[in-house]
Write a protein that holds these residues in place. Sequence first.
Motif, PDB file in Angstrom:
ATOM      1  N   ARG A  67      -5.881   6.016  10.608  1.00 52.16           N
ATOM      2  CA  ARG A  67      -4.713   6.785  10.172  1.00 52.16           C
ATOM      3  C   ARG A  67      -3.511   6.498  11.053  1.00 52.16           C
ATOM      4  NH1 ARG A  67      -4.441  13.282  10.701  1.00 52.16           N
ATOM      5  NH2 ARG A  67      -4.110  12.648  12.873  1.00 52.16           N
ATOM      6  N   ARG A  68      -3.709   6.499  12.357  1.00 56.26           N
ATOM      7  CA  ARG A  68      -2.579   6.252  13.254  1.00 56.26           C
ATOM      8  C   ARG A  68      -2.040   4.836  13.072  1.00 56.26           C
ATOM      9  NH1 ARG A  68      -3.147   7.212  19.643  1.00 56.26           N
ATOM     10  NH2 ARG A  68      -4.476   5.357  19.462  1.00 56.26           N
ATOM     11  N   PHE A  69      -2.946   3.859  12.923  1.00 58.38           N
ATOM     12  CA  PHE A  69      -2.475   2.496  12.723  1.00 58.38           C
ATOM     13  C   PHE A  69      -1.685   2.363  11.427  1.00 58.38           C
ATOM     14  CE2 PHE A  69      -2.934  -1.540  10.541  1.00 58.38           C
ATOM     15  CZ  PHE A  69      -2.257  -2.360  11.424  1.00 58.38           C
ATOM     16  N   LEU A  70      -2.214   2.876  10.320  1.00 55.75           N
ATOM     17  CA  LEU A  70      -1.537   2.728   9.036  1.00 55.75           C
ATOM     18  C   LEU A  70      -0.174   3.420   9.041  1.00 55.75           C
ATOM     19  CD1 LEU A  70      -4.465   3.188   6.486  1.00 55.75           C
ATOM     20  CD2 LEU A  70      -3.392   1.061   7.250  1.00 55.75           C
ATOM     21  N   THR A  71      -0.103   4.578   9.683  1.00 59.57           N
ATOM     22  CA  THR A  71       1.171   5.292   9.770  1.00 59.57           C
ATOM     23  C   THR A  71       2.190   4.461  10.542  1.00 59.57           C
ATOM     24  OG1 THR A  71       0.041   7.435   9.688  1.00 59.57           O
ATOM     25  CG2 THR A  71       2.287   7.417  10.531  1.00 59.57           C
ATOM     26  N   ASN A  72       1.759   3.889  11.662  1.00 58.21           N
ATOM     27  CA  ASN A  72       2.677   3.087  12.464  1.00 58.21           C
ATOM     28  C   ASN A  72       2.945   1.725  11.829  1.00 58.21           C
ATOM     29  OD1 ASN A  72       2.848   5.184  14.245  1.00 58.21           O
ATOM     30  ND2 ASN A  72       1.434   4.311  15.742  1.00 58.21           N
ATOM     31  N   MET A  73       1.989   1.198  11.070  1.00 60.45           N
ATOM     32  CA  MET A  73       2.223  -0.041  10.332  1.00 60.45           C
ATOM     33  C   MET A  73       3.390   0.136   9.371  1.00 60.45           C
ATOM     34  SD  MET A  73      -0.317  -2.196   7.753  1.00 60.45           S
ATOM     35  CE  MET A  73      -0.069  -1.070   6.367  1.00 60.45           C
ATOM     36  N   SER A  74       3.449   1.293   8.737  1.00 61.85           N
ATOM     37  CA  SER A  74       4.540   1.575   7.814  1.00 61.85           C
ATOM     38  C   SER A  74       5.886   1.549   8.535  1.00 61.85           C
ATOM     39  CB  SER A  74       4.327   2.938   7.144  1.00 61.85           C
ATOM     40  OG  SER A  74       5.410   3.278   6.308  1.00 61.85           O
ATOM     41  N   TYR A  93       2.467  -0.542  20.911  1.00 57.59           N
ATOM     42  CA  TYR A  93       1.060  -0.149  20.831  1.00 57.59           C
ATOM     43  C   TYR A  93       0.342  -0.751  19.618  1.00 57.59           C
ATOM     44  CZ  TYR A  93       2.799   3.281  24.143  1.00 57.59           C
ATOM     45  OH  TYR A  93       3.396   3.872  25.223  1.00 57.59           O
ATOM     46  N   THR A  94       1.006  -1.637  18.888  1.00 56.61           N
ATOM     47  CA  THR A  94       0.427  -2.140  17.635  1.00 56.61           C
ATOM     48  C   THR A  94      -0.882  -2.883  17.874  1.00 56.61           C
ATOM     49  OG1 THR A  94       2.647  -2.325  16.667  1.00 56.61           O
ATOM     50  CG2 THR A  94       0.861  -3.498  15.574  1.00 56.61           C
ATOM     51  N   PRO A 115       0.818  -1.213   0.000  1.00 55.25           N
ATOM     52  CA  PRO A 115       0.000   0.000   0.000  1.00 55.25           C
ATOM     53  C   PRO A 115       0.852   1.264   0.000  1.00 55.25           C
ATOM     54  CG  PRO A 115       0.180  -0.842   2.225  1.00 55.25           C
ATOM     55  CD  PRO A 115       0.927  -1.815   1.337  1.00 55.25           C
ATOM     56  N   ASN A 116       0.333   2.291  -0.641  1.00 57.68           N
ATOM     57  CA  ASN A 116       0.884   3.625  -0.480  1.00 57.68           C
ATOM     58  C   ASN A 116       0.164   4.226   0.724  1.00 57.68           C
ATOM     59  OD1 ASN A 116       0.929   6.590  -0.693  1.00 57.68           O
ATOM     60  ND2 ASN A 116       1.979   6.251  -2.630  1.00 57.68           N
ATOM     61  N   VAL A 117       0.862   4.331   1.848  1.00 56.64           N
ATOM     62  CA  VAL A 117       0.208   4.697   3.099  1.00 56.64           C
ATOM     63  C   VAL A 117      -0.432   6.080   3.017  1.00 56.64           C
ATOM     64  CG1 VAL A 117       0.582   5.192   5.548  1.00 56.64           C
ATOM     65  CG2 VAL A 117       1.606   3.162   4.511  1.00 56.64           C
ATOM     66  N   ARG A 118       0.246   7.022   2.404  1.00 52.10           N
ATOM     67  CA  ARG A 118      -0.347   8.355   2.274  1.00 52.10           C
ATOM     68  C   ARG A 118      -1.637   8.313   1.470  1.00 52.10           C
ATOM     69  NH1 ARG A 118       4.705  12.557   1.074  1.00 52.10           N
ATOM     70  NH2 ARG A 118       5.763  12.271   3.095  1.00 52.10           N
ATOM     71  N   ARG A 119      -1.634   7.521   0.406  1.00 52.90           N
ATOM     72  CA  ARG A 119      -2.833   7.404  -0.420  1.00 52.90           C
ATOM     73  C   ARG A 119      -3.946   6.703   0.342  1.00 52.90           C
ATOM     74  NH1 ARG A 119      -0.809   4.796  -5.061  1.00 52.90           N
ATOM     75  NH2 ARG A 119       0.170   6.824  -5.535  1.00 52.90           N
ATOM     76  N   GLU A 120      -3.583   5.672   1.113  1.00 53.38           N
ATOM     77  CA  GLU A 120      -4.587   4.954   1.896  1.00 53.38           C
ATOM     78  C   GLU A 120      -5.199   5.865   2.962  1.00 53.38           C
ATOM     79  OE1 GLU A 120      -5.798   1.952   1.429  1.00 53.38           O
ATOM     80  OE2 GLU A 120      -4.446   1.417  -0.200  1.00 53.38           O
ATOM     81  N   PRO A 142       2.102 -10.910   7.547  1.00 52.51           N
ATOM     82  CA  PRO A 142       1.935 -11.922   6.510  1.00 52.51           C
ATOM     83  C   PRO A 142       2.865 -11.726   5.320  1.00 52.51           C
ATOM     84  CG  PRO A 142       0.190 -10.304   6.365  1.00 52.51           C
ATOM     85  CD  PRO A 142       0.969  -9.989   7.610  1.00 52.51           C
ATOM     86  N   ASN A 143       3.434 -10.540   5.221  1.00 52.86           N
ATOM     87  CA  ASN A 143       4.383 -10.209   4.155  1.00 52.86           C
ATOM     88  C   ASN A 143       5.252  -9.074   4.684  1.00 52.86           C
ATOM     89  OD1 ASN A 143       2.672  -7.837   3.810  1.00 52.86           O
ATOM     90  ND2 ASN A 143       1.293  -9.185   2.678  1.00 52.86           N
ATOM     91  N   ASP A 144       5.955  -8.378   3.829  1.00 51.47           N
ATOM     92  CA  ASP A 144       6.860  -7.330   4.321  1.00 51.47           C
ATOM     93  C   ASP A 144       6.253  -5.933   4.242  1.00 51.47           C
ATOM     94  OD1 ASP A 144       6.894  -6.983   1.601  1.00 51.47           O
ATOM     95  OD2 ASP A 144       9.078  -6.907   1.404  1.00 51.47           O
ATOM     96  N   PHE A 145       4.908  -5.847   4.115  1.00 50.83           N
ATOM     97  CA  PHE A 145       4.298  -4.521   4.056  1.00 50.83           C
ATOM     98  C   PHE A 145       2.945  -4.433   4.765  1.00 50.83           C
ATOM     99  CE2 PHE A 145       3.859  -6.810   0.001  1.00 50.83           C
ATOM    100  CZ  PHE A 145       2.476  -7.018  -0.053  1.00 50.83           C
ATOM    101  N   GLU A 146       2.470  -5.517   5.396  1.00 47.47           N
ATOM    102  CA  GLU A 146       1.207  -5.480   6.125  1.00 47.47           C
ATOM    103  C   GLU A 146       1.397  -6.005   7.544  1.00 47.47           C
ATOM    104  OE1 GLU A 146      -2.548  -6.487   3.792  1.00 47.47           O
ATOM    105  OE2 GLU A 146      -1.021  -7.461   2.547  1.00 47.47           O
ATOM    106  N   VAL A 147       0.571  -5.500   8.454  1.00 47.23           N
ATOM    107  CA  VAL A 147       0.573  -5.953   9.841  1.00 47.23           C
ATOM    108  C   VAL A 147      -0.857  -6.360  10.201  1.00 47.23           C
ATOM    109  CG1 VAL A 147       0.891  -5.276  12.252  1.00 47.23           C
ATOM    110  CG2 VAL A 147       2.509  -4.479  10.514  1.00 47.23           C
ATOM    111  N   GLU A 148      -1.004  -7.515  10.829  1.00 51.08           N
ATOM    112  CA  GLU A 148      -2.322  -8.029  11.174  1.00 51.08           C
ATOM    113  C   GLU A 148      -2.334  -8.547  12.609  1.00 51.08           C
ATOM    114  OE1 GLU A 148      -3.310  -9.742   6.669  1.00 51.08           O
ATOM    115  OE2 GLU A 148      -2.783 -11.143   8.290  1.00 51.08           O
ATOM    116  N   LEU A 149      -3.535  -8.749  13.127  1.00 50.93           N
ATOM    117  CA  LEU A 149      -3.707  -9.432  14.405  1.00 50.93           C
ATOM    118  C   LEU A 149      -4.138 -10.860  14.105  1.00 50.93           C
ATOM    119  CD1 LEU A 149      -3.796  -9.215  17.517  1.00 50.93           C
ATOM    120  CD2 LEU A 149      -6.241  -8.694  17.297  1.00 50.93           C
TER     121      LEU A 149
END
Length: 255
Positions: free
Chosen positions: A62-69, A105-106, A14-19, A200-207
């Motif tokens: 927004r906070r999650f996606l920013t920190n996910m990056s 805090y993830t 994902p492009n975090v800014r775009r998301e 699950p990969n090198d660009f996403e974070v999941e629970l």
Amino acid sequence: MNFPLGHRSLGKRPNVRREVSRVKQDPLESWFTAMEFDLDPVVSTDVSRYRDAYNLYYLSVRRFLTNMSIVTRYMSSAQYARKYRQKYSPSQRAIAEKYREVAPYTELEIINCLIHARILLDRVASLSSHFLQVGNRPSFKSFNDHKKFFKKLTAPYGDHEPYAERIRNGTDWFEMPLKAVRDDFIVHSAPKHMRFVALPNDFEVELLILRAEGVPPEKPLAKSTPITVSVLRMSHDIEEFLRWYCNYAVSRRPS
């Protein structure tokens, strides 16, 4: 292990800014404008309560996606440094510092997103009273009860059958994982399980939740059901639903 439940990974970087920009745009605003609702009332209304809920939902995502990056960039750089036995570059050290700050805090942020998504959908249910105005009507307080009403119907719901059909059969993502995880693993007493933050990969974070399935106490996870929560995937599901909802509501406004 049973078949995984819940979200599938988005599967593309994902492009975090775009998301973040995408989530910021509330799909229902065009309906509010078309209906000429008071968007700055002195006392709260169902519309203002929805807009407040959407803002909190947006801020949590927004906070999650920013920190996910930050988390994924750190993990990638750390793996690279270990693989090639290199010291961190200045940019890698900066990412490592940010990672140490946000990583604890993830899971909290994922849970926060789930809670605000659930509140948001309850507020959506309340808005439906603007066009579901006659006959036998569903609950307008709870999205869960709202959906249950349409699932229990044994006959088409008159002129609003397209709406009933969408709520009944087009919102499976609400029940699993949003409602199931929020109710069974966050708010109420949880069944036996293990949960942790996963990449699950090198660009996403999941629970990831591993729910024990009635196995002997000495082997609590010998048989388990994986349940995955992806905030990124959830945000796309909710956006797609709200866009459909807006189009339907606009089509039903008084002429």
